[in-house]
Design a protein around this motif. Sequence first.
Motif, PDB file in Angstrom:
ATOM      1  N   THR A 581     -14.653   0.868  14.026  1.00  0.00           N
ATOM      2  CA  THR A 581     -15.439   1.025  15.252  1.00  0.00           C
ATOM      3  C   THR A 581     -14.946   2.195  16.093  1.00  0.00           C
ATOM      4  OG1 THR A 581     -14.006  -0.579  16.382  1.00  0.00           O
ATOM      5  CG2 THR A 581     -16.017  -1.427  15.314  1.00  0.00           C
ATOM      6  N   LYS A 582     -14.279   3.151  15.474  1.00  0.00           N
ATOM      7  CA  LYS A 582     -13.778   4.319  16.192  1.00  0.00           C
ATOM      8  C   LYS A 582     -14.712   5.510  15.977  1.00  0.00           C
ATOM      9  CE  LYS A 582      -9.943   2.171  17.380  1.00  0.00           C
ATOM     10  NZ  LYS A 582      -8.674   2.518  16.751  1.00  0.00           N
ATOM     11  N   GLU A 583     -14.906   6.283  17.063  1.00  0.00           N
ATOM     12  CA  GLU A 583     -15.672   7.526  17.032  1.00  0.00           C
ATOM     13  C   GLU A 583     -17.020   7.362  16.324  1.00  0.00           C
ATOM     14  OE1 GLU A 583     -13.180  10.605  15.491  1.00  0.00           O
ATOM     15  OE2 GLU A 583     -12.036  10.761  17.354  1.00  0.00           O
ATOM     16  N   TYR A 587     -25.291  10.649  18.764  1.00  0.00           N
ATOM     17  CA  TYR A 587     -25.449  11.913  19.482  1.00  0.00           C
ATOM     18  C   TYR A 587     -26.614  11.869  20.464  1.00  0.00           C
ATOM     19  CZ  TYR A 587     -25.011  16.930  20.137  1.00  0.00           C
ATOM     20  OH  TYR A 587     -24.801  18.170  20.681  1.00  0.00           O
ATOM     21  N   PRO A 588     -26.399  12.372  21.708  1.00  0.00           N
ATOM     22  CA  PRO A 588     -25.282  13.192  22.191  1.00  0.00           C
ATOM     23  C   PRO A 588     -24.065  12.389  22.674  1.00  0.00           C
ATOM     24  CG  PRO A 588     -26.923  13.005  23.909  1.00  0.00           C
ATOM     25  CD  PRO A 588     -27.473  12.274  22.713  1.00  0.00           C
ATOM     26  N   TYR A 589     -24.000  11.097  22.280  1.00  0.00           N
ATOM     27  CA  TYR A 589     -22.857  10.274  22.672  1.00  0.00           C
ATOM     28  C   TYR A 589     -21.910  10.082  21.491  1.00  0.00           C
ATOM     29  CZ  TYR A 589     -25.669   8.893  26.745  1.00  0.00           C
ATOM     30  OH  TYR A 589     -26.410   8.893  27.900  1.00  0.00           O
ATOM     31  N   LYS A 590     -20.664   9.745  21.842  1.00  0.00           N
ATOM     32  CA  LYS A 590     -19.684   9.304  20.872  1.00  0.00           C
ATOM     33  C   LYS A 590     -18.943   8.125  21.489  1.00  0.00           C
ATOM     34  CE  LYS A 590     -16.105  11.887  19.910  1.00  0.00           C
ATOM     35  NZ  LYS A 590     -15.290  12.997  19.354  1.00  0.00           N
ATOM     36  N   ILE A 591     -18.848   7.023  20.723  1.00  0.00           N
ATOM     37  CA  ILE A 591     -18.283   5.779  21.248  1.00  0.00           C
ATOM     38  C   ILE A 591     -17.144   5.322  20.343  1.00  0.00           C
ATOM     39  CG2 ILE A 591     -18.803   3.452  22.076  1.00  0.00           C
ATOM     40  CD1 ILE A 591     -21.769   4.169  21.887  1.00  0.00           C
ATOM     41  N   SER A 592     -16.076   4.843  20.993  1.00  0.00           N
ATOM     42  CA  SER A 592     -14.970   4.205  20.267  1.00  0.00           C
ATOM     43  C   SER A 592     -14.731   2.824  20.867  1.00  0.00           C
ATOM     44  CB  SER A 592     -13.693   5.043  20.366  1.00  0.00           C
ATOM     45  OG  SER A 592     -13.820   6.239  19.626  1.00  0.00           O
ATOM     46  N   PHE A 593     -14.730   1.791  20.011  1.00  0.00           N
ATOM     47  CA  PHE A 593     -14.435   0.412  20.425  1.00  0.00           C
ATOM     48  C   PHE A 593     -13.075   0.013  19.860  1.00  0.00           C
ATOM     49  CE2 PHE A 593     -19.083   0.566  20.248  1.00  0.00           C
ATOM     50  CZ  PHE A 593     -19.444   0.000  21.458  1.00  0.00           C
ATOM     51  N   VAL A 701     -33.179   3.115  18.965  1.00  0.00           N
ATOM     52  CA  VAL A 701     -33.850   4.203  19.667  1.00  0.00           C
ATOM     53  C   VAL A 701     -35.181   3.771  20.262  1.00  0.00           C
ATOM     54  CG1 VAL A 701     -32.773   6.013  18.291  1.00  0.00           C
ATOM     55  CG2 VAL A 701     -34.918   4.996  17.520  1.00  0.00           C
ATOM     56  N   LYS A 702     -35.631   2.583  19.861  1.00  0.00           N
ATOM     57  CA  LYS A 702     -36.908   2.075  20.337  1.00  0.00           C
ATOM     58  C   LYS A 702     -36.863   0.557  20.232  1.00  0.00           C
ATOM     59  CE  LYS A 702     -41.880   2.819  19.578  1.00  0.00           C
ATOM     60  NZ  LYS A 702     -42.879   3.516  18.728  1.00  0.00           N
ATOM     61  N   PRO A 703     -37.385  -0.168  21.223  1.00  0.00           N
ATOM     62  CA  PRO A 703     -37.329  -1.630  21.156  1.00  0.00           C
ATOM     63  C   PRO A 703     -37.869  -2.159  19.830  1.00  0.00           C
ATOM     64  CG  PRO A 703     -38.112  -0.938  23.315  1.00  0.00           C
ATOM     65  CD  PRO A 703     -38.036   0.300  22.472  1.00  0.00           C
ATOM     66  N   GLY A 704     -37.076  -3.020  19.205  1.00  0.00           N
ATOM     67  CA  GLY A 704     -37.489  -3.648  17.952  1.00  0.00           C
ATOM     68  C   GLY A 704     -37.029  -2.923  16.707  1.00  0.00           C
ATOM     69  N   TYR A 705     -36.490  -1.729  16.848  1.00  0.00           N
ATOM     70  CA  TYR A 705     -36.046  -0.960  15.687  1.00  0.00           C
ATOM     71  C   TYR A 705     -34.568  -0.624  15.837  1.00  0.00           C
ATOM     72  CZ  TYR A 705     -40.987  -0.255  14.574  1.00  0.00           C
ATOM     73  OH  TYR A 705     -42.303  -0.437  14.264  1.00  0.00           O
ATOM     74  N   LYS A 706     -33.765  -1.064  14.880  1.00  0.00           N
ATOM     75  CA  LYS A 706     -32.334  -0.821  14.957  1.00  0.00           C
ATOM     76  C   LYS A 706     -31.790  -0.444  13.587  1.00  0.00           C
ATOM     77  CE  LYS A 706     -31.120  -5.726  14.288  1.00  0.00           C
ATOM     78  NZ  LYS A 706     -30.440  -6.897  14.878  1.00  0.00           N
ATOM     79  N   LYS A 707     -30.602   0.181  13.630  1.00  0.00           N
ATOM     80  CA  LYS A 707     -29.931   0.608  12.408  1.00  0.00           C
ATOM     81  C   LYS A 707     -28.447   0.279  12.520  1.00  0.00           C
ATOM     82  CE  LYS A 707     -28.842   4.627   9.525  1.00  0.00           C
ATOM     83  NZ  LYS A 707     -29.045   6.059   9.295  1.00  0.00           N
ATOM     84  N   LEU A 708     -27.913  -0.365  11.489  1.00  0.00           N
ATOM     85  CA  LEU A 708     -26.500  -0.727  11.472  1.00  0.00           C
ATOM     86  C   LEU A 708     -25.676   0.542  11.264  1.00  0.00           C
ATOM     87  CD1 LEU A 708     -24.366  -3.014  11.466  1.00  0.00           C
ATOM     88  CD2 LEU A 708     -24.615  -3.084   8.966  1.00  0.00           C
ATOM     89  N   ILE A 709     -24.765   0.838  12.210  1.00  0.00           N
ATOM     90  CA  ILE A 709     -23.971   2.063  12.112  1.00  0.00           C
ATOM     91  C   ILE A 709     -22.477   1.779  11.972  1.00  0.00           C
ATOM     92  CG2 ILE A 709     -25.629   3.525  13.305  1.00  0.00           C
ATOM     93  CD1 ILE A 709     -24.084   3.106  15.874  1.00  0.00           C
ATOM     94  N   ALA A 710     -22.051   0.531  12.236  1.00  0.00           N
ATOM     95  CA  ALA A 710     -20.638   0.180  12.055  1.00  0.00           C
ATOM     96  C   ALA A 710     -20.526  -1.327  11.876  1.00  0.00           C
ATOM     97  CB  ALA A 710     -19.794   0.636  13.237  1.00  0.00           C
ATOM     98  N   THR A 711     -19.593  -1.763  11.064  1.00  0.00           N
ATOM     99  CA  THR A 711     -19.389  -3.191  10.839  1.00  0.00           C
ATOM    100  C   THR A 711     -17.922  -3.441  10.523  1.00  0.00           C
ATOM    101  OG1 THR A 711     -20.156  -5.127   9.584  1.00  0.00           O
ATOM    102  CG2 THR A 711     -19.951  -3.049   8.374  1.00  0.00           C
TER     103      THR A 711
END
Length: 721
Positions: A581-583, A587-593, A701-711
């Motif tokens: 869950t790092k970096e 874009y244009p954001y970058k998040i680290s948990f 990016v739009k209500p109802g549509y999501k994409k898994l980017i980290a697990t």
Amino acid sequence: MMNAYRKKAVALATVMALAVSFGQVHAAGSTPTAAAQTTPYTAPSLGKVNISNTANFEVFNVQELEQTTNKIVSFTLRLTNKSTQGSVNFNDYWVRLKSKGGTNFTVSLVSENKDQQNVAAGTHQDYRFYAIVNKTTKLSDLQFNLIAWDFSQSNFERLLGTINIPATYTKSVPVNRSYTVVSDKGSFNTSVKRVATGKNDKNFLPNITIVMENAGAQAITGMNLQFQLRSKSGLFYPLKSTVTETTVFNPLEKKELTLTGAVPVEAGGEGWQLVLTQTVTNDKGAVTFPLASYDLPATTAEDVSIGSEQTFSTENGTYTAVLTNLTRVPWEDQDLLVSNVSIKNKGTTPLPVPNLAGSYKLDEVVDSDAELVQFDKVLTIAPGSEMNVQFVSKVPYTYSFQKIALALEEKAGEGTEATTTELLRFQHSSELMSIPSVAVGKQHTVEAIGKRAAVTVRTTDTFGSSSAKLVNAVVDVTNLEKRYTPTGTFVGQFQTADGAVYPATIVKPDTKIAPNGKALVSFQASIPNQVDLKGLKLLLGEAVETTTQPTNGEAGTVTSAYVNPVLLDLPKEITEPKKDTKEINVYPYKISFEKFGTQINFVENKVQLEFDYTLERDFTVEANTTDRKVIVEIQDPKTKFSLTYELKLDDGKVKSDNGEAPTTDMLMLGTHSMELTKVDENFMYQLDNLQNYTLNIYDQVKPGYKKLIATKSIRWFTISD
């Protein structure tokens, strides 16, 4: 005295050795062949002269090029070594060119590579020569004398044999055949793909497409190539092409070159040949010699005038018009005919923008009015400069045609009093109406004066839902103007490999972009899950907006068409989520948990998820992130417990009433801690079954549509890294 002659001969041989240059090395017995996609043509051998029982010379591909007072003849000399060991040194031999009447002509080798001279066993080597001969000399008058340097002879030469050119010799590649051209730089597979000819009162306007493919293993550049058209009577006319000395031909890369020119009507329109020439510079200056010539097929029925300049005059002056593009593109339940015409001022004084109109004629039968579009923000056309206008017309998408003509007209008056006068007519064919394409990583440039911008596709992502998938292509738009400008008004459509089209919704910032600044523009379209996205492209155009009737006292605008279409190849999607869950890049954001932890509030029956995070944003990029959210989710596969939170992203403008950053439903810029809770009265009864939970991070990016980017898998009631 004999020693003096020997010294001169040795010196002469040394000069010849330094002058020797080579084409490609081939296995013995092979011959240059054409590209595989057409029937190959092998240049006929004019004869052989033996050096020994295992080595010989042959002459191929004799060409001629008319000059003002003479002509240049070029030919290929092949040295073949059929032995199983040992090499043959070309410096021990030479070729003499003379006429049957006894006139000698000096021959020169063509190449820059002078450090090879031996032909190894089992191979052959091709050498390209040229010579300047009398203008009246025919090829059949020439003969090639092959000699060996022999110091025992009075002239140090021993004649090995003579090769003559028969009167029946044909120097051109037949129609529908392809041929491998051997030059000093390397070998090219070549073929004439298409010939179409337009015509006006004075000239035939040939439009020829030749395919050139680098047949070698190394990139080739520095080829100073030219193309000429030879009429039936032997007159030569230059053709324009896009290839230059800096053009790079990569191995196995095919380039389709469009050649255009003008041939006077008096020269005739049949029996044409295409002549490929090369210019090289040596110690005697620059010389142009022929490499190959091709018989041209009968011209196609369609006349083509794309790329050809035509002149027209109004009371304000003389202009030059060039049809640079004409395409057919999809638009809702119709198709658009879109052409781009460049208007040039080749004079010495400024000219006002002409008052133009246009119309299309399909197959010389169907008329279709065209709407004039002018994006260039100019009042006059300066000397030596140009502007672009577009003409747009709508046709049923099911309508087929073969020929299309665009009439350029001068408009006088307005409204019902308006009249038009045809200035000139461009001819085109339906088979040539291809849409320009841009490869992944390459840049498309919006050329409209006042709106110039560079467009590059950054990413492509697919966001899932229960019934459809949302394709989201993110495009970087860089302002190339010297003033702040709006992001630009685009039209986007996704096009599948089988031609299906899905209109895209555009998400872009409302703010203007600084000079050299960048904005993110997203093109989004919902596409049924069963549709194959392999080969998907983004069809991009510049929107044509029309003012609507006033509603509630205010007039609006609608997009009625688009111009300057281009097909953008889309980069390969990253489908595999990060395992940490790092970096995380959104874009244009970058998040680290980090430091995920869980606990239970038994009093309130709450399950709590706590974590630290750092949110960064690239503020050099303008972007609309109104609907952009990050979803944090817990899934316990054993107990079926789940916790899901949608979190907005701070744009740097949101503050709470007390001045502190809110943290309940928004990730804030900087480093912070957050606690998410869910009331679940039954959760405490499942404590014995708790082991690991899955932490999922989604991009939405739009209500109802999501994409898994980290697990990530985390043990309950522990603090993760």
